[in-house]
Design a protein around this motif. Structure first.
Motif, PDB file in Angstrom:
ATOM      1  N   UNK A  79      11.695   0.344 -11.849  1.00 59.74           N
ATOM      2  CA  UNK A  79      11.587   1.607 -12.828  1.00 59.74           C
ATOM      3  C   UNK A  79      11.107   3.034 -12.082  1.00 59.74           C
ATOM      4  N   UNK A  80      10.254   2.894 -11.118  1.00 58.30           N
ATOM      5  CA  UNK A  80       9.896   4.161 -10.517  1.00 58.30           C
ATOM      6  C   UNK A  80      10.694   4.423  -9.302  1.00 58.30           C
ATOM      7  N   UNK A  81      11.323   3.442  -8.592  1.00 55.62           N
ATOM      8  CA  UNK A  81      12.074   3.750  -7.305  1.00 55.62           C
ATOM      9  C   UNK A  81      11.124   3.654  -6.204  1.00 55.62           C
ATOM     10  N   UNK A  82       9.810   3.206  -6.509  1.00 49.59           N
ATOM     11  CA  UNK A  82       8.976   3.238  -5.205  1.00 49.59           C
ATOM     12  C   UNK A  82       7.927   2.034  -5.348  1.00 49.59           C
ATOM     13  N   UNK A  83       7.357   1.809  -4.251  1.00 47.70           N
ATOM     14  CA  UNK A  83       6.471   0.917  -4.278  1.00 47.70           C
ATOM     15  C   UNK A  83       4.945   1.625  -3.639  1.00 47.70           C
ATOM     16  N   UNK A  84       3.771   0.757  -4.124  1.00 47.58           N
ATOM     17  CA  UNK A  84       2.630   1.258  -3.521  1.00 47.58           C
ATOM     18  C   UNK A  84       2.398   1.095  -2.146  1.00 47.58           C
ATOM     19  N   UNK A  85       1.311   1.581  -1.546  1.00 40.85           N
ATOM     20  CA  UNK A  85       1.178   1.441  -0.248  1.00 40.85           C
ATOM     21  C   UNK A  85       0.354   0.194  -0.066  1.00 40.85           C
ATOM     22  N   UNK A  86       0.298  -0.273   1.182  1.00 41.07           N
ATOM     23  CA  UNK A  86      -0.279  -1.654   1.368  1.00 41.07           C
ATOM     24  C   UNK A  86      -1.688  -1.577   1.323  1.00 41.07           C
ATOM     25  N   UNK A  87      -2.385  -2.594   0.935  1.00 40.30           N
ATOM     26  CA  UNK A  87      -3.887  -2.641   0.209  1.00 40.30           C
ATOM     27  C   UNK A  87      -4.648  -2.068   1.622  1.00 40.30           C
ATOM     28  N   UNK A  88      -4.364  -2.693   2.792  1.00 44.08           N
ATOM     29  CA  UNK A  88      -5.053  -2.448   3.882  1.00 44.08           C
ATOM     30  C   UNK A  88      -5.275  -0.674   4.129  1.00 44.08           C
ATOM     31  N   UNK A  89      -4.211  -0.227   3.820  1.00 42.72           N
ATOM     32  CA  UNK A  89      -4.295   1.163   4.259  1.00 42.72           C
ATOM     33  C   UNK A  89      -4.986   2.010   3.055  1.00 42.72           C
ATOM     34  N   UNK A  90      -5.045   1.296   1.607  1.00 40.90           N
ATOM     35  CA  UNK A  90      -5.700   2.079   0.593  1.00 40.90           C
ATOM     36  C   UNK A  90      -7.174   1.697   0.967  1.00 40.90           C
ATOM     37  N   UNK A  91      -7.549   0.586   1.214  1.00 48.61           N
ATOM     38  CA  UNK A  91      -8.926   0.001   1.713  1.00 48.61           C
ATOM     39  C   UNK A  91      -9.798   0.799   2.593  1.00 48.61           C
ATOM     40  N   UNK A  92      -9.023   1.369   3.547  1.00 48.18           N
ATOM     41  CA  UNK A  92      -9.352   2.191   4.821  1.00 48.18           C
ATOM     42  C   UNK A  92      -9.793   3.447   4.321  1.00 48.18           C
ATOM     43  N   UNK A  93      -8.845   4.090   3.275  1.00 48.67           N
ATOM     44  CA  UNK A  93      -9.302   5.237   2.613  1.00 48.67           C
ATOM     45  C   UNK A  93     -10.318   5.306   1.799  1.00 48.67           C
ATOM     46  N   UNK A  94     -10.382   4.170   0.966  1.00 44.75           N
ATOM     47  CA  UNK A  94     -11.388   3.995  -0.199  1.00 44.75           C
ATOM     48  C   UNK A  94     -12.772   3.807   0.607  1.00 44.75           C
ATOM     49  N   UNK A  95     -12.740   2.902   1.662  1.00 45.66           N
ATOM     50  CA  UNK A  95     -14.205   2.821   2.266  1.00 45.66           C
ATOM     51  C   UNK A  95     -14.653   3.781   3.265  1.00 45.66           C
ATOM     52  N   UNK A  96     -13.545   5.005   3.708  1.00 43.14           N
ATOM     53  CA  UNK A  96     -14.150   6.142   4.238  1.00 43.14           C
ATOM     54  C   UNK A  96     -14.613   7.171   3.505  1.00 43.14           C
ATOM     55  N   UNK A  97     -14.503   6.960   2.177  1.00 41.09           N
ATOM     56  CA  UNK A  97     -15.082   8.200   1.328  1.00 41.09           C
ATOM     57  C   UNK A  97     -16.381   8.036   1.143  1.00 41.09           C
TER      58      UNK A  97
END
Length: 78
Positions: A60-78
């Motif tokens: 539907x969107x033509x895209x995929x979300x990023x890998x969870x490890x990448x998102x986790x690094x950003x989340x834990x860094x904030x």
């Protein structure tokens, strides 16, 4: 497009894998040990595998979300 879409970041992991990744990212000097689901005290019956199929969202969107490890690094860094 209608319906309910359960979405998550790319990649698969168990709760143990997820905890290990947090420890790695935070550079904590600690150890966790895996246990079998049957050893965890819970009244809830959970399936052995419950990963999301992201194909409908991606079509539907033509895209995929990023890998969870990448998102986790950003989340834990904030």
């Amino acid at each position: 497009c209608y319906g309910i879409y359960h979405i998550a970041n790319q990649g698969e992991c168990s709760w143990f894998d997820f905890a290990q990744e947090i420890i790695k990212i935070k550079d904590w000097d600690t150890q966790i040990l895996p246990i079998k689901a049957a050893e965890y005290p819970s009244c809830v019956i959970r399936p052995a595998y419950s990963g999301f199929n992201m194909l409908a969202f991606q079509n539907i969107t033509g895209s995929a979300l990023r890998h969870y490890k990448e998102a986790l690094i950003e989340y834990l860094g904030d």
